[in-house]
Design a protein around this motif. Sequence first.
Motif, PDB file in Angstrom:
ATOM      1  N   ASN A 194      11.927  10.811 -24.884  1.00 17.70           N
ATOM      2  CA  ASN A 194      11.439  10.930 -25.619  1.00 17.70           C
ATOM      3  C   ASN A 194      10.207  11.549 -27.118  1.00 17.70           C
ATOM      4  OD1 ASN A 194      13.017   8.281 -25.381  1.00 17.70           O
ATOM      5  ND2 ASN A 194      11.719   7.659 -23.877  1.00 17.70           N
ATOM      6  N   VAL A 195      10.962  11.839 -28.460  1.00 19.34           N
ATOM      7  CA  VAL A 195       9.669  12.496 -28.750  1.00 19.34           C
ATOM      8  C   VAL A 195       9.398  11.596 -30.064  1.00 19.34           C
ATOM      9  CG1 VAL A 195      10.381  14.637 -28.230  1.00 19.34           C
ATOM     10  CG2 VAL A 195      11.363  13.344 -29.540  1.00 19.34           C
ATOM     11  N   VAL A 196       8.589  12.194 -30.791  1.00 17.58           N
ATOM     12  CA  VAL A 196       8.609  11.571 -32.201  1.00 17.58           C
ATOM     13  C   VAL A 196       8.370  12.348 -33.968  1.00 17.58           C
ATOM     14  CG1 VAL A 196       6.446  10.585 -33.750  1.00 17.58           C
ATOM     15  CG2 VAL A 196       6.523  10.033 -31.964  1.00 17.58           C
ATOM     16  N   HIS A 197       9.331  12.381 -34.171  1.00 18.31           N
ATOM     17  CA  HIS A 197       9.489  13.456 -35.449  1.00 18.31           C
ATOM     18  C   HIS A 197       8.805  13.247 -36.478  1.00 18.31           C
ATOM     19  CE1 HIS A 197      13.177  15.691 -38.165  1.00 18.31           C
ATOM     20  NE2 HIS A 197      11.273  16.116 -38.074  1.00 18.31           N
ATOM     21  N   ASN A 198       8.137  14.240 -36.438  1.00 20.75           N
ATOM     22  CA  ASN A 198       6.947  14.014 -37.962  1.00 20.75           C
ATOM     23  C   ASN A 198       6.726  15.513 -38.433  1.00 20.75           C
ATOM     24  OD1 ASN A 198       4.947  13.153 -39.457  1.00 20.75           O
ATOM     25  ND2 ASN A 198       3.270  13.055 -37.648  1.00 20.75           N
ATOM     26  N   GLU A 199       7.535  15.424 -39.426  1.00 16.47           N
ATOM     27  CA  GLU A 199       7.423  16.762 -40.280  1.00 16.47           C
ATOM     28  C   GLU A 199       6.294  17.253 -40.855  1.00 16.47           C
ATOM     29  OE1 GLU A 199      10.843  18.809 -41.508  1.00 16.47           O
ATOM     30  OE2 GLU A 199      10.106  18.200 -39.560  1.00 16.47           O
ATOM     31  N   ASP A 200       5.229  15.867 -41.173  1.00 20.26           N
ATOM     32  CA  ASP A 200       4.084  16.320 -41.739  1.00 20.26           C
ATOM     33  C   ASP A 200       2.859  17.308 -40.591  1.00 20.26           C
ATOM     34  OD1 ASP A 200       4.528  15.138 -43.678  1.00 20.26           O
ATOM     35  OD2 ASP A 200       3.596  12.743 -42.998  1.00 20.26           O
ATOM     36  N   VAL A 201       3.462  17.496 -39.443  1.00 18.56           N
ATOM     37  CA  VAL A 201       2.478  18.241 -38.579  1.00 18.56           C
ATOM     38  C   VAL A 201       2.876  19.963 -38.918  1.00 18.56           C
ATOM     39  CG1 VAL A 201       2.655  19.220 -36.408  1.00 18.56           C
ATOM     40  CG2 VAL A 201       2.407  16.110 -36.732  1.00 18.56           C
ATOM     41  N   ALA A 202       4.387  19.537 -40.016  1.00 25.41           N
ATOM     42  CA  ALA A 202       4.345  21.265 -40.492  1.00 25.41           C
ATOM     43  C   ALA A 202       4.144  21.322 -41.293  1.00 25.41           C
ATOM     44  CB  ALA A 202       5.649  22.127 -39.406  1.00 25.41           C
ATOM     45  N   LYS A 203       3.567  20.293 -41.989  1.00 22.00           N
ATOM     46  CA  LYS A 203       3.204  20.776 -43.678  1.00 22.00           C
ATOM     47  C   LYS A 203       2.385  22.229 -44.468  1.00 22.00           C
ATOM     48  CE  LYS A 203       2.387  16.311 -45.567  1.00 22.00           C
ATOM     49  NZ  LYS A 203       1.639  15.798 -46.117  1.00 22.00           N
ATOM     50  N   THR A 204       1.831  22.796 -42.909  1.00 24.48           N
ATOM     51  CA  THR A 204       0.577  24.158 -43.245  1.00 24.48           C
ATOM     52  C   THR A 204       0.832  24.138 -41.683  1.00 24.48           C
ATOM     53  OG1 THR A 204      -1.412  23.202 -42.993  1.00 24.48           O
ATOM     54  CG2 THR A 204      -0.465  23.111 -45.046  1.00 24.48           C
ATOM     55  N   ARG A 205       0.034  25.324 -41.280  1.00 26.87           N
ATOM     56  CA  ARG A 205      -0.021  26.787 -40.304  1.00 26.87           C
ATOM     57  C   ARG A 205      -1.532  25.738 -39.548  1.00 26.87           C
ATOM     58  NH1 ARG A 205       1.025  32.776 -40.085  1.00 26.87           N
ATOM     59  NH2 ARG A 205       2.821  33.171 -40.493  1.00 26.87           N
ATOM     60  N   ALA A 206      -2.365  25.597 -39.981  1.00 25.26           N
ATOM     61  CA  ALA A 206      -3.023  24.632 -39.794  1.00 25.26           C
ATOM     62  C   ALA A 206      -3.339  23.478 -39.201  1.00 25.26           C
ATOM     63  CB  ALA A 206      -4.540  24.842 -41.123  1.00 25.26           C
ATOM     64  N   ASP A 207      -2.255  23.018 -40.344  1.00 26.50           N
ATOM     65  CA  ASP A 207      -1.574  21.260 -39.364  1.00 26.50           C
ATOM     66  C   ASP A 207      -1.428  21.575 -38.058  1.00 26.50           C
ATOM     67  OD1 ASP A 207      -3.161  19.663 -41.627  1.00 26.50           O
ATOM     68  OD2 ASP A 207      -1.314  20.103 -43.083  1.00 26.50           O
ATOM     69  N   ASP A 228      -3.482  22.811 -35.761  1.00 25.89           N
ATOM     70  CA  ASP A 228      -4.576  21.467 -34.553  1.00 25.89           C
ATOM     71  C   ASP A 228      -3.491  20.043 -34.255  1.00 25.89           C
ATOM     72  OD1 ASP A 228      -7.102  20.243 -35.477  1.00 25.89           O
ATOM     73  OD2 ASP A 228      -5.841  19.400 -36.748  1.00 25.89           O
ATOM     74  N   ALA A 229      -2.773  20.075 -34.784  1.00 27.18           N
ATOM     75  CA  ALA A 229      -1.714  19.246 -33.441  1.00 27.18           C
ATOM     76  C   ALA A 229      -1.663  19.775 -32.692  1.00 27.18           C
ATOM     77  CB  ALA A 229      -0.871  18.902 -34.604  1.00 27.18           C
ATOM     78  N   ILE A 230      -1.239  20.747 -32.258  1.00 23.55           N
ATOM     79  CA  ILE A 230      -2.093  21.259 -31.101  1.00 23.55           C
ATOM     80  C   ILE A 230      -3.088  21.029 -30.463  1.00 23.55           C
ATOM     81  CG2 ILE A 230      -1.494  23.455 -29.368  1.00 23.55           C
ATOM     82  CD1 ILE A 230       0.246  24.980 -31.733  1.00 23.55           C
ATOM     83  N   LEU A 231      -4.071  21.766 -30.821  1.00 24.81           N
ATOM     84  CA  LEU A 231      -5.585  21.399 -30.013  1.00 24.81           C
ATOM     85  C   LEU A 231      -5.700  20.142 -29.991  1.00 24.81           C
ATOM     86  CD1 LEU A 231      -7.108  24.640 -32.162  1.00 24.81           C
ATOM     87  CD2 LEU A 231      -6.353  24.214 -30.392  1.00 24.81           C
ATOM     88  N   SER A 232      -5.482  18.950 -30.882  1.00 24.16           N
ATOM     89  CA  SER A 232      -6.097  18.098 -30.958  1.00 24.16           C
ATOM     90  C   SER A 232      -5.334  17.622 -29.690  1.00 24.16           C
ATOM     91  CB  SER A 232      -5.404  17.021 -32.349  1.00 24.16           C
ATOM     92  OG  SER A 232      -5.637  17.623 -33.006  1.00 24.16           O
ATOM     93  N   GLU A 233      -4.226  17.563 -28.906  1.00 23.45           N
ATOM     94  CA  GLU A 233      -3.856  16.964 -28.131  1.00 23.45           C
ATOM     95  C   GLU A 233      -4.192  17.532 -26.358  1.00 23.45           C
ATOM     96  OE1 GLU A 233       0.723  15.559 -25.546  1.00 23.45           O
ATOM     97  OE2 GLU A 233       0.099  17.824 -25.719  1.00 23.45           O
ATOM     98  N   VAL A 272      11.193  22.463 -32.678  1.00 14.82           N
ATOM     99  CA  VAL A 272      10.597  22.442 -32.089  1.00 14.82           C
ATOM    100  C   VAL A 272       9.286  21.934 -31.240  1.00 14.82           C
ATOM    101  CG1 VAL A 272       8.258  24.375 -32.370  1.00 14.82           C
ATOM    102  CG2 VAL A 272      10.944  25.029 -33.204  1.00 14.82           C
ATOM    103  N   ILE A 273       8.931  22.057 -30.025  1.00 14.01           N
ATOM    104  CA  ILE A 273       7.785  20.677 -29.745  1.00 14.01           C
ATOM    105  C   ILE A 273       5.880  21.058 -29.786  1.00 14.01           C
ATOM    106  CG2 ILE A 273       6.522  19.579 -27.664  1.00 14.01           C
ATOM    107  CD1 ILE A 273       8.817  20.173 -26.496  1.00 14.01           C
ATOM    108  N   ALA A 274       5.328  20.202 -30.516  1.00 10.51           N
ATOM    109  CA  ALA A 274       4.221  20.584 -31.487  1.00 10.51           C
ATOM    110  C   ALA A 274       3.433  20.233 -30.072  1.00 10.51           C
ATOM    111  CB  ALA A 274       3.918  19.909 -32.356  1.00 10.51           C
ATOM    112  N   ASN A 275       3.383  19.235 -29.060  1.00  8.10           N
ATOM    113  CA  ASN A 275       2.798  18.989 -28.379  1.00  8.10           C
ATOM    114  C   ASN A 275       3.580  18.181 -27.244  1.00  8.10           C
ATOM    115  OD1 ASN A 275       1.954  16.593 -29.699  1.00  8.10           O
ATOM    116  ND2 ASN A 275       0.768  16.779 -30.309  1.00  8.10           N
ATOM    117  N   GLY A 276       3.418  18.124 -25.744  1.00  9.23           N
ATOM    118  CA  GLY A 276       4.365  17.348 -25.373  1.00  9.23           C
ATOM    119  C   GLY A 276       5.390  18.261 -24.226  1.00  9.23           C
TER     120      GLY A 276
END
Length: 361
Positions: free
Chosen positions: A112-125, A128-133, A92-96
């Motif tokens: 090309n993507v970066v797979h980062n599971e830390d982004v999905a630790k919590t709903r807030a994380d 927030d990753a979506i809004l940050s971009e 699932v694409i968080a941003n991009g």
Amino acid sequence: MAGRRTSLASLAGQKVDTVPGQSDPLLLTLPLATLVPTRFNPRRNFGTDEDLKAFGLILKRRQLQPAVVVSRAAYLKLWPDEEPNVGTAQYVIANGERRYRGSLAAGLTTLNVVHNEDVAKTRADFLDAILSENNDREDLDPIERALGIETMVAELGGADQVARHYDKTKGWVSQQRKLLKLTPELQGLVSTREMPVRIARDIASLPAGEQAAAWAAETARRQEPKPAVQRRGKPQAAPDPAPAEAAPVYRGKPVDAPDELPADPPPVHQAAAPEPPPVVVPEPRDQEPAPKPTPWVYSGDPAKPLPSDAEQPGRVRQLPTHDWEQLADIVIAELPEEALQSLTEKLLEAVGADSPRGQSA
């Protein structure tokens, strides 16, 4: 796990194991068929089809910034009800999402993507990753930002949680969401920057039925010509009046030959009128002097008695500066000894003589 997997740490020269699901971010090249954008992305304006195709062709030559993804399992752990929207996608694409859409429009097959599971630790994380971009974009749409905050409020359970996550006040969250109270037509004006955000928030406080009229009145006010600002400068001098033409003066033959006037006598400027003689103020010596035996009668000193009528044939109204002897008698009679001494010194100084005090010393 499909696609080519590379650890970001290994790109820096460090050897690491690439275990699926690990928290270390991984750089991958994945087929587009394995990706799906998140439904929580507040971005609505991705450009026209032509814009997306042109963007995809740029990505085909070189993709400098990868998209960020999380695994299907991590995403569904946060939102189990999202499984119908995820479908069979593995990531699932968080941003991009725009990079994903541009690649599809240009006919590309991978991204090309970066797979980062830390982004999905919590709903807030994740949110927030979506809004940050989106917040980092120069063309950020204020309505999209408001939608993102609204999504966070709904998914995190209230404005207090969002304010705590961003270390903001609850009022800040309310200000961000306020734009969503505008009618869809006015929201479109905010997105296109035709309506300033400050004005939009004021209008959003009104009932929906009054918002269009309020914006029309504001538009009319903004179109009114501004009064010209008068700058203060030096006052302009009044132009000199044109000199009046002097009447020509005949300076021809004597009066006994008036018939022989010149045909065109040359103009002659009239001579300036002579200045009036100065007013002569008579000096005291031109006045009628008082009789010499008359003393200085009024001194202003109440201690001195006035002379009897027999002793004053007439009062002197002015110091007799024309008669130095009489003037000296008056001064000697009026001034005390100390004042006479000072006057004497000044007189001697005026004629260049030595002071009597200096001589006595």
